[in-house]
Write a protein that holds these residues in place. Structure first.
Motif, mmCIF file in Angstrom:
data_model
loop_
_atom_site.group_PDB
_atom_site.id
_atom_site.type_symbol
_atom_site.label_atom_id
_atom_site.label_comp_id
_atom_site.label_asym_id
_atom_site.label_seq_id
_atom_site.Cartn_x
_atom_site.Cartn_y
_atom_site.Cartn_z
ATOM 1 N N ASN A 3 0.809 -1.215 0.000
ATOM 2 C CA ASN A 3 0.000 0.000 0.000
ATOM 3 C C ASN A 3 0.842 1.265 0.000
ATOM 4 O O ASN A 3 0.309 2.358 0.137
ATOM 5 N N ASP A 220 -6.000 -3.993 -2.582
ATOM 6 C CA ASP A 220 -7.088 -3.311 -1.881
ATOM 7 C C ASP A 220 -7.317 -1.899 -2.408
ATOM 8 O O ASP A 220 -7.865 -1.045 -1.697
ATOM 9 N N LEU A 224 -9.581 0.842 -0.311
ATOM 10 C CA LEU A 224 -8.869 1.936 0.341
ATOM 11 C C LEU A 224 -9.249 3.298 -0.249
ATOM 12 O O LEU A 224 -9.322 4.297 0.469
ATOM 13 N N TRP A 227 -12.439 4.312 1.423
ATOM 14 C CA TRP A 227 -12.160 4.863 2.745
ATOM 15 C C TRP A 227 -11.592 6.273 2.642
ATOM 16 O O TRP A 227 -11.914 7.152 3.445
ATOM 17 N N ILE A 267 -3.894 8.319 2.816
ATOM 18 C CA ILE A 267 -4.233 7.003 2.261
ATOM 19 C C ILE A 267 -4.063 7.018 0.744
ATOM 20 O O ILE A 267 -3.461 6.116 0.146
#
Length: 285
Positions: A3, A220, A224, A227, A267
């Protein structure tokens, strides 16, 4: 695959730098608007200290990535020919010019005419700094970065988080400003960011090498990003909801909103670094 959190110093540096650049523009406009109220203008200048505090945190993170302050200075040896050197130079000039403007202004030693020009130059340097950041990642051997989405994403971070940061500074300084206009800019930037996420997500399926598919770099990615958008929307809501009720947002509400927005942008930037894909034989389509 991952990530992108292994690049957390760069995540912090880019997000915080872009946020400060955007916030300086909006709070700078607030400074221009208070020309008839010297007391309010001075309160605003004092609150703008936090711009340079956050920028300093970003630069500390950058130095941690480079390993040492000496390496940071050495990286300036190729200004003009290296995108990384240009980025560090642009950021340093922005930090120095804007920070020195703040120091002279907070001491009350800034002549008004010079202060206006100096602040305007600092605001422009903030945009130049963001542009220089985008050029670092326009690498033709990294097809997941070598596109317009990178440039858009970096500027949109400034337009999403910067106005909210500025609103916090202006509100804490008790300076009146047109919050609705700047909140609308942040919302439009969020909507544009959603468009970038969708379009980039589609493009990832078309980028691959003989051994790797870009869409597999961050399994993901979709979850993500959802989110990320939820956090940013919630953060902007802390600002917008009071405005809808025709009330002044509370300082603590704006602070909570800024934290949520920055969390969402961190993020997103982590995902950006997670999409790093250095290949010599990459193809798109």
């Amino acid at each position: 695959m991952g990530n992108g959190w292994h690049e957390w110093p760069l995540v912090l540096f880019t997000v915080l730098g872009q946020c400060v650049a955007g916030a300086l523009i909006v709070s700078g406009l607030g400074w221009f608007a208070t020309k008839d109220d010297g007391v309010a203008r001075q309160r605003l200048v004092r609150s703008m200290f936090f711009l340079w505090l956050v920028m300093g945190i970003g630069f500390l993170a950058s130095i941690m990535h480079l390993g040492s302050p000496l390496r940071a200075f050495n990286s300036l040896n190729r200004v003009g020919s290296s995108a990384l050197s240009n980025e560090i130079a642009a950021g340093s000039i922005f930090f120095a010019v804007g920070g020195f403007w703040w120091l002279v202004a907070v001491l009350g030693k800034m002549p008004e005419a010079l202060g206006k020009l100096w602040l305007l130059v600092s605001m422009v340097l903030g945009l130049v700094f963001i542009w220089a950041m985008t050029r670092v990642y326009q690498i033709d051997t990294v097809p997941t970065w070598y596109n317009g989405y990178t440039t858009l994403a970096f500027f949109l971070t400034a337009f999403v988080s910067g106005p909210l940061f500025a609103a916090l500074l202006l509100r804490s300084a008790r300076v009146s400003f047109n919050g609705v206009t700047f909140a609308a800019i942040a919302v439009l930037a969020l909507l544009a960011s959603i468009g970038v996420i969708v379009l980039q997500g589609v493009s990832l399926g078309e980028i691959h090498s003989s051994v790797q598919q870009a869409s597999a770099l961050v399994p993901d990615y979709g979850r993500l990003q959802v989110w990320r958008i939820v956090l940013i929307a919630a953060g902007l809501g802390c600002w917008i909801c009071p405005l809808v009720r025709r009330k002044d947002p509370a300082v603590m509400g704006l602070l909570a909103g800024l934290i949520l927005v920055l969390a969402g942008e961190l993020i997103g930037r982590g995902l950006f670094y997670g999409l790093h894909m250095t290949v010599g034989m990459a193809v798109a389509g």
